[in-house]
Design an enzyme around this catalytic site. Structure first.
Site, PDB file in Angstrom:
ATOM      1  N   ARG A   1      31.262  41.088  27.459  1.00 44.72           N
ATOM      2  CA  ARG A   1      31.687  39.320  27.275  1.00 44.72           C
ATOM      3  C   ARG A   1      30.637  38.294  27.537  1.00 44.72           C
ATOM      4  NH1 ARG A   1      37.040  35.269  28.192  1.00 44.72           N
ATOM      5  NH2 ARG A   1      36.304  35.743  29.972  1.00 44.72           N
TER       6      ARG A   1
ATOM      7  N   ASP B   1      41.378  32.398  37.610  1.00 50.50           N
ATOM      8  CA  ASP B   1      39.696  32.314  37.526  1.00 50.50           C
ATOM      9  C   ASP B   1      39.524  31.419  36.780  1.00 50.50           C
ATOM     10  OD1 ASP B   1      40.892  32.425  33.985  1.00 50.50           O
ATOM     11  OD2 ASP B   1      39.740  34.602  33.690  1.00 50.50           O
TER      12      ASP B   1
HETATM   13  C1  LIG Z   1      41.410  34.093  31.145  1.00 47.60           C
HETATM   14  C2  LIG Z   1      40.421  35.053  31.047  1.00 47.60           C
HETATM   15  O1  LIG Z   1      39.610  34.821  30.639  1.00 47.60           O
HETATM   16  S1  LIG Z   1      41.292  36.657  31.720  1.00 47.60           S
HETATM   17  C3  LIG Z   1      39.923  37.595  31.944  1.00 47.60           C
HETATM   18  C4  LIG Z   1      38.773  37.437  33.219  1.00 47.60           C
HETATM   19  N1  LIG Z   1      39.919  37.692  34.606  1.00 47.60           N
HETATM   20  C5  LIG Z   1      40.004  38.739  34.514  1.00 47.60           C
HETATM   21  O2  LIG Z   1      39.042  39.770  33.953  1.00 47.60           O
HETATM   22  C6  LIG Z   1      41.090  39.255  36.298  1.00 47.60           C
HETATM   23  C7  LIG Z   1      40.886  40.419  35.747  1.00 47.60           C
HETATM   24  N2  LIG Z   1      41.262  40.415  37.456  1.00 47.60           N
HETATM   25  C8  LIG Z   1      41.205  41.144  38.555  1.00 47.60           C
HETATM   26  O3  LIG Z   1      40.054  40.434  38.482  1.00 47.60           O
HETATM   27  C9  LIG Z   1      41.432  41.264  39.746  1.00 47.60           C
HETATM   28  O4  LIG Z   1      42.897  42.140  38.946  1.00 47.60           O
HETATM   29  C10 LIG Z   1      42.633  40.402  40.859  1.00 47.60           C
HETATM   30  C11 LIG Z   1      41.248  39.147  40.934  1.00 47.60           C
HETATM   31  C12 LIG Z   1      43.345  39.188  39.209  1.00 47.60           C
HETATM   32  C13 LIG Z   1      43.243  41.262  41.544  1.00 47.60           C
HETATM   33  O5  LIG Z   1      42.610  41.435  42.250  1.00 47.60           O
HETATM   34  P1  LIG Z   1      42.911  42.367  43.616  1.00 47.60           P
HETATM   35  O6  LIG Z   1      43.922  41.596  44.492  1.00 47.60           O
HETATM   36  O7  LIG Z   1      41.768  42.911  44.077  1.00 47.60           O
HETATM   37  O8  LIG Z   1      43.571  43.568  42.874  1.00 47.60           O
HETATM   38  P2  LIG Z   1      44.604  44.930  44.180  1.00 47.60           P
HETATM   39  O9  LIG Z   1      44.567  44.610  45.489  1.00 47.60           O
HETATM   40  O10 LIG Z   1      45.692  44.958  43.895  1.00 47.60           O
HETATM   41  O11 LIG Z   1      43.669  45.850  42.745  1.00 47.60           O
HETATM   42  C14 LIG Z   1      44.544  46.906  43.396  1.00 47.60           C
HETATM   43  C15 LIG Z   1      43.316  48.370  42.759  1.00 47.60           C
HETATM   44  O12 LIG Z   1      43.223  47.837  41.563  1.00 47.60           O
HETATM   45  C16 LIG Z   1      41.737  47.665  41.026  1.00 47.60           C
HETATM   46  N3  LIG Z   1      41.456  46.779  39.808  1.00 47.60           N
HETATM   47  C17 LIG Z   1      42.503  45.871  40.381  1.00 47.60           C
HETATM   48  N4  LIG Z   1      42.052  44.059  38.660  1.00 47.60           N
HETATM   49  C18 LIG Z   1      40.631  45.625  37.666  1.00 47.60           C
HETATM   50  C19 LIG Z   1      40.557  44.711  37.074  1.00 47.60           C
HETATM   51  N5  LIG Z   1      41.267  43.964  35.974  1.00 47.60           N
HETATM   52  N6  LIG Z   1      39.683  46.303  36.820  1.00 47.60           N
HETATM   53  C20 LIG Z   1      39.676  47.129  37.401  1.00 47.60           C
HETATM   54  N7  LIG Z   1      40.506  47.449  38.316  1.00 47.60           N
HETATM   55  C21 LIG Z   1      40.751  47.023  38.822  1.00 47.60           C
HETATM   56  C22 LIG Z   1      40.975  47.273  42.059  1.00 47.60           C
HETATM   57  O13 LIG Z   1      39.627  47.439  42.191  1.00 47.60           O
HETATM   58  C23 LIG Z   1      41.748  47.912  43.351  1.00 47.60           C
HETATM   59  O14 LIG Z   1      40.994  48.787  43.283  1.00 47.60           O
HETATM   60  P3  LIG Z   1      40.991  50.421  44.329  1.00 47.60           P
HETATM   61  O15 LIG Z   1      42.533  50.733  44.999  1.00 47.60           O
HETATM   62  O16 LIG Z   1      40.401  51.077  43.629  1.00 47.60           O
HETATM   63  O17 LIG Z   1      40.612  49.478  45.457  1.00 47.60           O
HETATM   64  O1  LIG Z   2      39.481  33.972  28.121  1.00 50.40           O
HETATM   65  C1  LIG Z   2      40.911  34.210  28.495  1.00 50.40           C
HETATM   66  C2  LIG Z   2      40.859  32.989  27.758  1.00 50.40           C
HETATM   67  O2  LIG Z   2      42.274  33.425  27.987  1.00 50.40           O
HETATM   68  O3  LIG Z   2      40.924  31.761  28.415  1.00 50.40           O
HETATM   69 MG   LIG Z   3      38.323  32.523  28.635  1.00 48.99          MG
END
Ligand SMILES: CC(=O)SCCNC(=O)CCNC(=O)[C@H](O)C(C)(C)COP(=O)(O)OP(=O)(O)OC[C@H]1O[C@@H](n2cnc3c(N)ncnc32)[C@H](O)[C@@H]1OP(=O)(O)O
Ligand SMILES: O=CC(=O)O
Ligand SMILES: [Mg+2]
Length: 562
Positions: A177, A463
């Site tokens: 994206r 986010d």
């Molecule tokens: C509105 C929108 O646009 S939604 C789309 C955009 N938003 C996103 O993509 C958010 C994605 N998610 C994240 O960034 C994270 O999950 C967070 C920030 C919400 C939480 O992160 P953390 O607190 O670090 O999660 P946590 O400590 O529970 O992570 C545990 C494990 O899962 C992994 N993990 C957590 N989230 C993700 C993910 N989305 N993708 C891959 N791996 C992940 C971490 O890297 C960690 O790995 P490890 O055990 O090997 O060290």
């Molecule tokens: O990108 C996703 C959203 O919910 O905003």
């Molecule tokens: Mg969005």
């Protein structure tokens, strides 16, 4: 390959840029493998060909905003009724991405990318947008990471945990994206002007990865993209032309590149057919970007005090306007033969509280069941720990079918009206709502300024999109002196009340994160910026655009204000 970018030293080397292109970001040998003369030349070509179109599209956005601010409301465009009524369909869905029942999303960080690709999800959406703070370092490392991921060589060594991360044999399909049309890339100047952020993201990723991707990931198709925050089909038309230009440059068939468009602005909900039509040879569906959609509802109606939202926590998919949006997206996509993707539940696993964790997972389960029963073909997960629940909901309903595009009973899209899509959401407004917006907004901004674009706050994923809701809702409540009708005290929001809330919430944040972290991180700066944004006479279009300068770091003259 292990990523080791060099530690900071004054610039001695410069990137080999073509005429008219100037790279003002820090030099790094690893970044130079991405910022090659040829790749920069391709980005410059895109910029020169499309900058006029982008400028015009942004002017049209401003013009639409002026209309809404003078009392107008968005609606279906009578001049494109023939597109809505026509019998056309999009190009067939490539087999490689027929099954997208669960997609994980995350910023383009190295470990995250490996974890996401290995997560068991069908797709990984690697994010340069809502989940990424677009600093030079984040962006360039992101490109290095993606290149290594596509060629399969990506590894990550977590020294403190003595763990080496690498890809499994089976991985998720990669979608990327890029940023929205509105964001510039201040570290790359083309003909003296900042490049368009998304053309940099798209151009660099496409240039370096198209060939390998088509070989290993796309079965002859690809690369695949998600396209964010569009407001009108003219913006989709630009993307379609960008894709055609890229396909021509690469010498690959027209229709190789495929993209899912996020419907995440209120104006775009009335343009779904038109957007798909423009991208019909390059489309793999639409997605309900619910968080930006809520943000956009407030922004679009910023001058309509009769259309105020209740507390952020009350604006869920159960509200009539949100359900109508999701239903219309499903009906439109299925009529046109493409995926209708669901959105993101904000809950994430709660490690230290099993009961709260079970409740959070249950909310996700219900959200996903609602989506699959309504007809969505897949959904988003923010965290690997949520994938089993999402899988269970979708597989329980769809079984072995890769999607519901053909199997879902087709309801009439025209039965969903403008009134349905604009219906004012129900619910109360409270002081706690104002407090939470403030606490979350400041903490998110502090994280964003220090390089993190997605963070866990109070057991939810936050986010750029969710933070925007906090900002614009505060702005609107202050602007109209809204009565907090859920508290039973008849209190009205004012700048003075907000000032007190800010002070108290900052004290609370300091207690929660600890004095040390509070001092070291950018909470005070974030507080100043967030407060300014919430009390500005005019609402800024985007928080991340308004504060972008604070993460710009030009080299060799370092003008970073950090
Ligand atoms: C509105 C929108 O646009 S939604 C789309 C955009 N938003 C996103 O993509 C958010 C994605 N998610 C994240 O960034 C994270 O999950 C967070 C920030 C919400 C939480 O992160 P953390 O607190 O670090 O999660 P946590 O400590 O529970 O992570 C545990 C494990 O899962 C992994 N993990 C957590 N989230 C993700 C993910 N989305 N993708 C891959 N791996 C992940 C971490 O890297 C960690 O790995 P490890 O055990 O090997 O060290
Ligand atoms: O990108 C996703 C959203 O919910 O905003
Ligand atoms: Mg969005």
């Amino acid at each position: 390959m292990e990523l080791e970018t060099s530690v900071y030293r004054p610039n001695v080397a410069v990137y080999d840029a073509p005429d008219g292109v100037e790279v003002r970001g820090r030099y790094d040998q690893i970044f130079a493998k991405i910022l090659t003369r040829e790749a920069l030349g391709f980005v410059a070509q895109l910029q020169r060909e499309f900058r006029g179109h982008v400028r015009y599209a942004m002017e049209c956005r401003r013009e639409a905003r002026r209309r809404y601010n003078s009392g107008g409301v968005p609606g279906f465009d009578p001049s494109t009724k023939f597109i809505r009524d026509g019998d056309w369909v999009c190009a067939p869905v490539p087999l490689a991405v027929a099954d997208r029942r669960v997609e994980i999303t995350g910023p383009v960080e190295r470990k995250m990318i490996i974890n996401a690709l290995n997560s068991g999800a069908k797709v990984f959406m690697a994010d340069f947008e809502d989940a990424l703070s677009p600093s030079w370092e984040n962006l360039m490392r992101g490109h290095v990471n993606l290149k290594d991921a596509v060629d399969g060589s990506i590894t990550f060594h977590d020294k403190s945990r003595k763990r080496v991360y690498k890809l499994n044999d089976q991985t998720a399909k990669l979608f990327v994206r890029p940023r929205g049309w509105h964001l510039p890339e201040a570290h790359i100047l083309i003909d003296g002007e900042p490049a368009t952020g998304c053309l940099v993201d798209f151009g660099l990723y496409f240039f370096h990865n198209y060939a390998k991707f088509r070989q290993t990931q796309g079965s002859g198709f690809g690369p695949f993209f998600y396209l964010p925050k569009m407001e009108h089909s003219r913006e989709a038309k630009i993307w379609n032309s960008v894709f055609e230009r890229a396909e021509k440059m690469a010498g690959i068939e027209r229709g190789s590149i495929r993209a899912t468009v996020l419907i995440e602005t209120l104006p775009a909900v009335f343009q779904m057919n038109e957007i798909l039509y423009e991208l019909r040879d390059h489309s793999v569906g639409l997605n309900c970007g619910r968080w930006d959609y809520i943000f956009s509802y407030v922004k679009t109606f910023q001058a309509h005090p009769d259309r105020l939202l209740p507390d952020r926590v009350l604006v869920g998919m159960g509200q009539h306007f949100m359900r109508s949006y999701s239903d219309l997206l499903i009906r439109t996509c299925h009529k046109r033969g493409v995926h209708a993707m669901g959105g993101m539940a904000a809950q994430i696993p709660i490690r230290d509280d099993p009961k709260a964790n079970e409740m959070a997972l249950d909310l996700v389960r219900k959200d996903k069941l609602r989506e699959v029963r309504a007809g969505h073909d897949g959904t988003w997960a923010a965290h690997p720990g949520l994938i089993p629940i999402c899988m269970e909901a979708f597989t329980g309903h769809m079984g072995k079918n890769p999607n519901q595009i053909k199997s879902m009973k087709r309801e009439d899209a025209s039965a969903i009206t403008e009134e349905d899509l604009l219906q004012i959401p129900r619910g109360v407004r409270t002081l706690e709502g104002l407090r939470l917006n403030t606490r979350v907004g400041i903490q998110y901004l502090a994280a964003w300024l220090t390089g993190s674009g997605s963070v866990p706050l109070y057991n939810l994923m936050e986010d750029a999109a969710t933070a925007e809701i906090s900002r614009v809702q505060n702005w609107q409540w202050i602007r109209y002196g809204v009565e907090l009708d859920g508290d039973g005290l008849g209190v009205r929001v004012s700048k003075e009340l907000f000032g007190r809330v800010v002070e108290e919430e900052m004290e609370r944040i300091e207690k929660e994160v600890g004095k040390e972290k509070f001092k070291k991180r950018m909470y005070k700066e974030a507080c100043k910026m967030f407060t300014k944004q919430c009390t500005a006479p005019e609402l800024d279009d985007f928080l991340t655009l308004a504060v972008y300068n604070h993460i710009v770091a030009h080299h060799p003259i370092n003008v970073s204000r950090l």
